[in-house]
Scaffold this motif. Sequence first.
Motif, PDB file in Angstrom:
ATOM      1  N   ILE A 121       0.856  -1.180   0.000  1.00  0.00           N
ATOM      2  CA  ILE A 121       0.000   0.000   0.000  1.00  0.00           C
ATOM      3  C   ILE A 121       0.897   1.235   0.000  1.00  0.00           C
ATOM      4  CG2 ILE A 121      -1.878   1.182   1.194  1.00  0.00           C
ATOM      5  CD1 ILE A 121      -2.471  -1.529   2.608  1.00  0.00           C
ATOM      6  N   PRO A 122       0.843   2.040  -1.064  1.00  0.00           N
ATOM      7  CA  PRO A 122       1.799   3.152  -1.174  1.00  0.00           C
ATOM      8  C   PRO A 122       1.671   4.199  -0.071  1.00  0.00           C
ATOM      9  CG  PRO A 122       0.745   2.718  -3.288  1.00  0.00           C
ATOM     10  CD  PRO A 122       0.017   1.890  -2.278  1.00  0.00           C
ATOM     11  N   ALA A 123       0.436   4.568   0.297  1.00  0.00           N
ATOM     12  CA  ALA A 123       0.243   5.651   1.267  1.00  0.00           C
ATOM     13  C   ALA A 123       0.281   5.115   2.688  1.00  0.00           C
ATOM     14  CB  ALA A 123      -1.093   6.351   1.015  1.00  0.00           C
ATOM     15  N   GLN A 124       0.798   5.913   3.606  1.00  0.00           N
ATOM     16  CA  GLN A 124       0.795   5.536   5.020  1.00  0.00           C
ATOM     17  C   GLN A 124      -0.565   5.737   5.660  1.00  0.00           C
ATOM     18  OE1 GLN A 124       4.065   7.728   6.791  1.00  0.00           O
ATOM     19  NE2 GLN A 124       5.439   5.990   6.477  1.00  0.00           N
ATOM     20  N   LYS A 125      -1.375   6.612   5.072  1.00  0.00           N
ATOM     21  CA  LYS A 125      -2.706   6.876   5.615  1.00  0.00           C
ATOM     22  C   LYS A 125      -3.725   6.955   4.487  1.00  0.00           C
ATOM     23  CE  LYS A 125      -1.698   9.380   9.933  1.00  0.00           C
ATOM     24  NZ  LYS A 125      -2.468   8.516  10.836  1.00  0.00           N
ATOM     25  N   ILE A 126      -4.941   6.487   4.780  1.00  0.00           N
ATOM     26  CA  ILE A 126      -6.110   6.756   3.945  1.00  0.00           C
ATOM     27  C   ILE A 126      -7.056   7.545   4.833  1.00  0.00           C
ATOM     28  CG2 ILE A 126      -8.017   5.785   2.618  1.00  0.00           C
ATOM     29  CD1 ILE A 126      -6.293   3.246   2.258  1.00  0.00           C
ATOM     30  N   GLY A 127      -7.213   8.817   4.541  1.00  0.00           N
ATOM     31  CA  GLY A 127      -7.885   9.699   5.490  1.00  0.00           C
ATOM     32  C   GLY A 127      -7.061   9.741   6.756  1.00  0.00           C
ATOM     33  N   SER A 128      -7.675   9.387   7.880  1.00  0.00           N
ATOM     34  CA  SER A 128      -6.944   9.354   9.150  1.00  0.00           C
ATOM     35  C   SER A 128      -6.504   7.937   9.522  1.00  0.00           C
ATOM     36  CB  SER A 128      -7.829   9.922  10.268  1.00  0.00           C
ATOM     37  OG  SER A 128      -9.000   9.120  10.420  1.00  0.00           O
ATOM     38  N   TYR A 129      -6.774   6.970   8.649  1.00  0.00           N
ATOM     39  CA  TYR A 129      -6.538   5.554   8.953  1.00  0.00           C
ATOM     40  C   TYR A 129      -5.131   5.139   8.539  1.00  0.00           C
ATOM     41  CZ  TYR A 129      -7.579   0.492   9.012  1.00  0.00           C
ATOM     42  OH  TYR A 129      -7.590  -0.864   9.257  1.00  0.00           O
ATOM     43  N   ASP A 130      -4.363   4.593   9.476  1.00  0.00           N
ATOM     44  CA  ASP A 130      -3.024   4.094   9.169  1.00  0.00           C
ATOM     45  C   ASP A 130      -3.139   2.797   8.375  1.00  0.00           C
ATOM     46  OD1 ASP A 130      -1.507   6.068  10.536  1.00  0.00           O
ATOM     47  OD2 ASP A 130      -2.007   5.111  12.443  1.00  0.00           O
ATOM     48  N   THR A 131      -2.553   2.762   7.184  1.00  0.00           N
ATOM     49  CA  THR A 131      -2.730   1.597   6.315  1.00  0.00           C
ATOM     50  C   THR A 131      -2.043   0.340   6.856  1.00  0.00           C
ATOM     51  OG1 THR A 131      -0.898   2.376   4.924  1.00  0.00           O
ATOM     52  CG2 THR A 131      -3.140   2.919   4.222  1.00  0.00           C
ATOM     53  N   GLU A 132      -1.094   0.490   7.783  1.00  0.00           N
ATOM     54  CA  GLU A 132      -0.505  -0.701   8.399  1.00  0.00           C
ATOM     55  C   GLU A 132      -1.535  -1.466   9.241  1.00  0.00           C
ATOM     56  OE1 GLU A 132       1.407   1.376  12.410  1.00  0.00           O
ATOM     57  OE2 GLU A 132       2.734   0.618  10.844  1.00  0.00           O
ATOM     58  N   LEU A 133      -2.652  -0.816   9.575  1.00  0.00           N
ATOM     59  CA  LEU A 133      -3.685  -1.464  10.379  1.00  0.00           C
ATOM     60  C   LEU A 133      -4.505  -2.481   9.576  1.00  0.00           C
ATOM     61  CD1 LEU A 133      -4.999   1.524  12.531  1.00  0.00           C
ATOM     62  CD2 LEU A 133      -3.283  -0.207  13.121  1.00  0.00           C
ATOM     63  N   VAL A 134      -4.438  -2.425   8.257  1.00  0.00           N
ATOM     64  CA  VAL A 134      -5.145  -3.424   7.439  1.00  0.00           C
ATOM     65  C   VAL A 134      -4.646  -4.820   7.791  1.00  0.00           C
ATOM     66  CG1 VAL A 134      -5.598  -4.254   5.096  1.00  0.00           C
ATOM     67  CG2 VAL A 134      -5.547  -1.786   5.555  1.00  0.00           C
ATOM     68  N   LYS A 135      -3.332  -4.986   7.819  1.00  0.00           N
ATOM     69  CA  LYS A 135      -2.769  -6.292   8.173  1.00  0.00           C
ATOM     70  C   LYS A 135      -3.178  -6.691   9.580  1.00  0.00           C
ATOM     71  CE  LYS A 135       1.497  -8.969   8.557  1.00  0.00           C
ATOM     72  NZ  LYS A 135       2.982  -8.951   8.452  1.00  0.00           N
ATOM     73  N   GLU A 136      -3.135  -5.750  10.525  1.00  0.00           N
ATOM     74  CA  GLU A 136      -3.484  -6.070  11.910  1.00  0.00           C
ATOM     75  C   GLU A 136      -4.935  -6.532  12.032  1.00  0.00           C
ATOM     76  OE1 GLU A 136      -1.115  -6.290  14.126  1.00  0.00           O
ATOM     77  OE2 GLU A 136       0.219  -5.597  12.530  1.00  0.00           O
ATOM     78  N   PHE A 137      -5.834  -5.938  11.249  1.00  0.00           N
ATOM     79  CA  PHE A 137      -7.225  -6.367  11.253  1.00  0.00           C
ATOM     80  C   PHE A 137      -7.337  -7.820  10.803  1.00  0.00           C
ATOM     81  CE2 PHE A 137     -11.242  -7.119   9.073  1.00  0.00           C
ATOM     82  CZ  PHE A 137     -12.153  -6.780  10.058  1.00  0.00           C
TER      83      PHE A 137
END
Length: 196
Positions: A121-137
């Motif tokens: 995922i290129p961006a670190q955030k989508i809106g206020s959401y940290d994209t590293e949290l996708v994996k954690e979910f």
Amino acid sequence: MRTGTIHRVTGETDVSVTLGLDGSGRCTVNTGVPFLDHMLHQISSHGLIDLEIKALGDTHIDDHHTNEDVGIAVGQALALALGERRGIHRFGHFVAPLDEALVQVVLDCSGRPHLSYGLTIPAQKIGSYDTELVKEFFVAVANNAGLTLHIRQLEGVNSHHIVEACFKAFARALRQATELDPRRAGAVPSSKGVLA
């Protein structure tokens, strides 16, 4: 109706989840994390899973605890709804496009948690959401639902498109895997006779 209800309370979050596998995609979700809400709607809509989720968390710190604990509760509710996993197809596979993004999800309701995660995922955030949290979910869901889960990004440059395609593919693969197979006649889909 195969349903599961979980109420998880910690020092960081208070999460309630009711999940219905044989639903029509009814969704009432309020986690306090807007982008996560949007993705949970994708799971409900494309998986035809009824979802009721309410979460209160320490989002004044960041979204990590809420994101993870919602994933844990969704996984636990899914495990409850599946029960002994009798009569299900067990395996699911879907490749979802969203504009230039293309994401493949393959899963097995094996009872054995495993995640192979291949999103870039290129961006670190989508809106206020940290994209590293996708994996954690997905770690939380797989571990608590007992899923073997493989996620592969085949194409994509737009971060929102990549993540949304992932959630849509997960929803459709999960729907395929958890739907009842009339030829199974209620048997556990394993040569061992048990999925655990």
